[in-house]
Design an enzyme around this catalytic site. Structure first.
Site, PDB file in Angstrom:
ATOM      1  N   HIS A  22      17.120   8.201 -15.838  1.00 40.01           N
ATOM      2  CA  HIS A  22      17.424   8.991 -16.759  1.00 40.01           C
ATOM      3  C   HIS A  22      18.304   8.182 -17.910  1.00 40.01           C
ATOM      4  O   HIS A  22      19.270   7.634 -17.359  1.00 40.01           O
ATOM      5  CB  HIS A  22      18.094  10.612 -16.438  1.00 40.01           C
ATOM      6  CG  HIS A  22      16.944  11.286 -15.456  1.00 40.01           C
ATOM      7  ND1 HIS A  22      16.113  11.875 -16.013  1.00 40.01           N
ATOM      8  CD2 HIS A  22      17.107  11.208 -14.240  1.00 40.01           C
ATOM      9  CE1 HIS A  22      15.471  12.373 -15.122  1.00 40.01           C
ATOM     10  NE2 HIS A  22      15.850  12.018 -14.001  1.00 40.01           N
ATOM     11  N   CYS A  34      15.310  10.070 -23.646  1.00 36.04           N
ATOM     12  CA  CYS A  34      14.398  10.438 -22.426  1.00 36.04           C
ATOM     13  C   CYS A  34      12.800  10.890 -23.075  1.00 36.04           C
ATOM     14  O   CYS A  34      12.076  10.575 -22.385  1.00 36.04           O
ATOM     15  CB  CYS A  34      14.747  11.257 -21.325  1.00 36.04           C
ATOM     16  SG  CYS A  34      15.871  10.764 -20.187  1.00 36.04           S
TER      17      CYS A  34
END
Length: 109
Positions: A22, A34
């Site tokens: 992430h 993201c």
């Protein structure tokens, strides 16, 4: 951090890729890094299937996506698939140029 791995054959063609992690650029639902990486990679897999009829072997779960090509003859369809995958690499590289603290791209044979 998002780690992008691009795996190439001896002829430099892309055979598979994986994306994991992430970015942690912003809180969930607001993380543009993201979102951008997800849009580019999932969009590429969907484009390969829709435009060439080739289905990649994919695995996806929270923070992870991998895609592997089946064995393909080196024909026009192969060239189209490679163009789409190289386009994905260009787009991810552009994201990394702007947000390098949050995404790393590794390429190997």
């Amino acid at each position: 951090m998002i780690i992008v791995q691009i795996f190439r054959n001896e002829d430099e063609s892309i055979e598979r890729f994986s994306i994991q992690g992430h970015a942690n650029f912003a809180k969930r639902g607001e993380d543009i890094v993201c979102a951008g990486v997800s849009a580019v990679t999932v969009g590429t897999v969907n484009s390969i299937e829709a435009l060439t009829g080739i289905e990649m072997d994919t695995k996806m779960k929270n923070g992870f996506l991998s895609g592997s090509l089946p064995l393909l003859p080196k024909d026009e369809t192969f060239s189209q698939v490679q163009l789409l995958l190289e386009s994905m690499v260009v787009m991810l590289t552009n994201i990394a140029e702007s947000y390098g603290k949050y995404i790393k791209i590794e390429q190997s044979k």
